[in-house]
Design a protein around this motif. Sequence first.
Motif, PDB file in Angstrom:
ATOM      1  N   TYR A  79       0.824  -1.212   0.000  1.00 48.78           N
ATOM      2  CA  TYR A  79       0.000   0.000   0.000  1.00 48.78           C
ATOM      3  C   TYR A  79       0.859   1.264   0.000  1.00 48.78           C
ATOM      4  O   TYR A  79       1.990   1.272   0.481  1.00 48.78           O
ATOM      5  CB  TYR A  79      -0.901   0.029   1.244  1.00 48.78           C
ATOM      6  N   LEU A  95      -6.519   4.663   1.302  1.00 52.63           N
ATOM      7  CA  LEU A  95      -5.814   3.452   0.906  1.00 52.63           C
ATOM      8  C   LEU A  95      -5.662   3.381  -0.609  1.00 52.63           C
ATOM      9  O   LEU A  95      -6.629   3.547  -1.351  1.00 52.63           O
ATOM     10  CB  LEU A  95      -6.561   2.216   1.406  1.00 52.63           C
ATOM     11  N   GLN A  96      -4.453   3.148  -1.042  1.00 53.18           N
ATOM     12  CA  GLN A  96      -4.157   2.927  -2.457  1.00 53.18           C
ATOM     13  C   GLN A  96      -3.087   1.857  -2.553  1.00 53.18           C
ATOM     14  O   GLN A  96      -2.147   1.845  -1.747  1.00 53.18           O
ATOM     15  CB  GLN A  96      -3.576   4.194  -3.106  1.00 53.18           C
ATOM     16  N   SER A 103      -3.850  -0.574  -7.146  1.00 56.66           N
ATOM     17  CA  SER A 103      -4.944  -0.881  -6.220  1.00 56.66           C
ATOM     18  C   SER A 103      -5.724  -2.119  -6.629  1.00 56.66           C
ATOM     19  O   SER A 103      -6.426  -2.706  -5.794  1.00 56.66           O
ATOM     20  CB  SER A 103      -5.896   0.318  -6.124  1.00 56.66           C
ATOM     21  N   ASN A 107      -7.744  -4.581  -3.933  1.00 56.14           N
ATOM     22  CA  ASN A 107      -9.163  -4.264  -3.764  1.00 56.14           C
ATOM     23  C   ASN A 107      -9.954  -5.548  -3.525  1.00 56.14           C
ATOM     24  O   ASN A 107      -9.397  -6.650  -3.492  1.00 56.14           O
ATOM     25  CB  ASN A 107      -9.699  -3.449  -4.959  1.00 56.14           C
ATOM     26  N   LEU A 192      -7.975  -7.964   0.522  1.00 56.50           N
ATOM     27  CA  LEU A 192      -7.252  -6.709   0.744  1.00 56.50           C
ATOM     28  C   LEU A 192      -5.756  -6.932   0.995  1.00 56.50           C
ATOM     29  O   LEU A 192      -4.981  -5.983   1.041  1.00 56.50           O
ATOM     30  CB  LEU A 192      -7.853  -5.924   1.918  1.00 56.50           C
ATOM     31  N   TYR A 451     -11.343   4.152   0.154  1.00 57.99           N
ATOM     32  CA  TYR A 451     -10.754   3.160  -0.737  1.00 57.99           C
ATOM     33  C   TYR A 451     -10.742   3.664  -2.178  1.00 57.99           C
ATOM     34  O   TYR A 451     -10.226   2.985  -3.047  1.00 57.99           O
ATOM     35  CB  TYR A 451     -11.565   1.856  -0.704  1.00 57.99           C
ATOM     36  N   HIS A 452     -11.373   4.834  -2.425  1.00 58.52           N
ATOM     37  CA  HIS A 452     -11.606   5.251  -3.801  1.00 58.52           C
ATOM     38  C   HIS A 452     -11.230   6.704  -4.057  1.00 58.52           C
ATOM     39  O   HIS A 452     -12.091   7.525  -4.410  1.00 58.52           O
ATOM     40  CB  HIS A 452     -13.102   5.063  -4.165  1.00 58.52           C
ATOM     41  N   ASN A 495     -17.797   1.469  -6.417  1.00 59.13           N
ATOM     42  CA  ASN A 495     -16.388   1.105  -6.594  1.00 59.13           C
ATOM     43  C   ASN A 495     -15.977   1.416  -8.037  1.00 59.13           C
ATOM     44  O   ASN A 495     -16.646   1.004  -8.980  1.00 59.13           O
ATOM     45  CB  ASN A 495     -16.205  -0.377  -6.291  1.00 59.13           C
TER      46      ASN A 495
END
Lengths: 515, 211
Positions: A79, A95-96, A103, A107, A192, A451-452, A495
């Motif tokens: 990450y 988070l990437q 990602s 994901n 993840l 997350y995005h 997503n």
Amino acid sequence: MTTALWRDSGLAVTQAKDIREPRMDLQADVVVVGSGAGGAVVAYELARRGKRVLVLEAGPYVPSRDFSERFPEAMEQLYQDHGGQTNRSGDLLILQGACVGGSTVVNAGVCFRTPDFILRDWRRDFGLTGLTSDSMRPYFERVEKHLGVHENGEHEIAAHARLIQTGADKLGWSVKPFQRNIRDCALTEHCLSGCKTERKQSMLVSYLPWAVAHGARIFSDTRVTGILSDNGRATGVRAQVTGIDGEPVAEMTVTAPRVVLAAGAVQTPLLLLRSELANGSDQVGRHFACHPSLYVSARYPQPVHAWRGAMLGVYVDQFMAPEDGGFVLEDGGAGIVELSMTAEPGTGAPFMDFMGEARYLAGLVTLIHDHNVGRVHWDGDNKVIDYQLDDIDFPSMKKALKAAARLHLAAGAEQVHVPTSEPLIIRRETDIDPMVEGLENQPHHLRMVSYHPQGSCRMGADPATSVVAESGETHEVSGLYIADASLLPTSIIVNPQITVYALATRIAEAIAASA
Amino acid sequence: MTQQYSAPPGPEWLQQGLARRRFLQWTLAASAVMAGVAAGGFFWLRRSPLDQRRIPDWAGELSAREFLLFDRCRRVLLPTEGRDLPDTETVPVVANVQRTLSLLAPAPRQQLSQGLGLFDNAAVFRHGRRFVDLDDETARDYFDRWGRGLVLQRTLATVIKQLVYSAYWRDERTWPALEFDGPVSDRWGLAYLGNAPMPEDDGDVQTGIPE
């Protein structure tokens, strides 16, 4: 035949440890910055058309078989910022992925097409007249076919997902199985941390090996430090290769008439800003959004084991349209480290009691259609992600939180943990409104994760209010393209991986046509 | 190089907290502590008997006070007595915290170090001694108060807790009591599927893009 390069496992990547010379000068038709959802797709689509493609990835190459299935280790290894990337105030973890495959490696494999009402907004507000549902359909179909996207089968609806399904059914809410890009899911729940047995169809096991099979070259550990241009035309990039010990290994220059930025919604604007390109409108880095999410956990009377089965099984789309609330609820599995951070049951014994009963917990992830209020920029040599949950989005967050609590209670939960910095527990329906309405929109009050990240170099017809055109090419620098989530003009609620894959396919087509 | 350094939090997050209505609850003494932070140190604050303790050689990436703080926190936050869980004497909680902190970029690491100092020393004004010298119940109450406090207090209480929690629960000795399965692919003997098959007959989409 280019397929002679095909490998049935692993990926041919030039890593820092493979480089022997301190200075590298390379030529390509197209240099792609980043190897995630956008970069991998562009690389394959252009390589298969015979273009000489170079992919430069700042992160390391970690083969699937080396994934540990231990989330804290995965954060450190795969990450961005070892899992520690946050907004400026530090109250939102962003988070990437930062590895070959980006990602898509870390994901949960959830696949949504861009909602029609989002495309409608883009046409109306940003002049993206070519992005209709009909015109995008073939791109969606293409990437979905390539990645084996399919609806979860019965066996992919884990115990935690069945609870959510039950609750939604009782409330009469629309609930659906997810579509995921998984081949024969092994139900390990370690999405993840990367899919060790290569079932999730991430870029690491799909578009990147395909691109390599068509002659593309991938360099890991290689951070692009500047975009080169001449008279308003992109001419290449300069980069630095860094070893695992953090020491510089080589300086690299790539000469290429097409440069595609696909480093993600944080890194792409930073690179443009550092290069002082494509920013005559002062739009680069602005309009950042990120779907700030809450993980709402609840205790059930029976064991759930939220770490067993497919990580994501079903979602509630009852409230997806803005007029219905503008949020989505997603069932979400979690391991014990993640669960230890989602709620604040109290200090000492209450926390140990909470964890001791972790097998009784199930969780819901809330996604809201947040406004593009953020900005990514530099402060000296430090990157800054200026984003706070805006007051205009706080009502949506509260609605999503209330709906999650109602759903849990309808499904039989005994207590719902409000994800705040202080212990707040909902035990009955009548607790919901007063408890949630009592929340204040203050930093570090809600426990949020993004997350995005998206939207920091937005696409639009007007060069005064956007960075790139519908073709993905920047308004100001010809031959310079963007093909990642930074070009999304608004947040898209769902997503974003399929949206990015589809747009990247379309942009690659435009690049091929322009060459 | 996979990292780009993040800027440390700006002063606005502190100001935001201080501007809120609970400002009056924040004591003048605590403001003096803030001033101490701004001045760059806590040397003038209360010493602890623990300061004489020898810090283990492996803890070289933590300051002595950071080590003492996290060592105290593991006992306060993770009471295992009477539970079917491994004691924090046997799980390397502080070493794991150190590992996580070693991955932080210099600027946030420095900010965090200052924040940890504040958390430890601010207890002096309410309790007459540093956090590391509080008894267990008082220390837990201190955490709870900070969790309900100003932005800065909430931040520090949450960050410290999350560092300590993840340092404990990441250790596989804590998993059996919770029935957590941990890594399973190799244990289950799952087959590796390899790369996805190359698409065949991969024609262009070609819907026409406005130039």
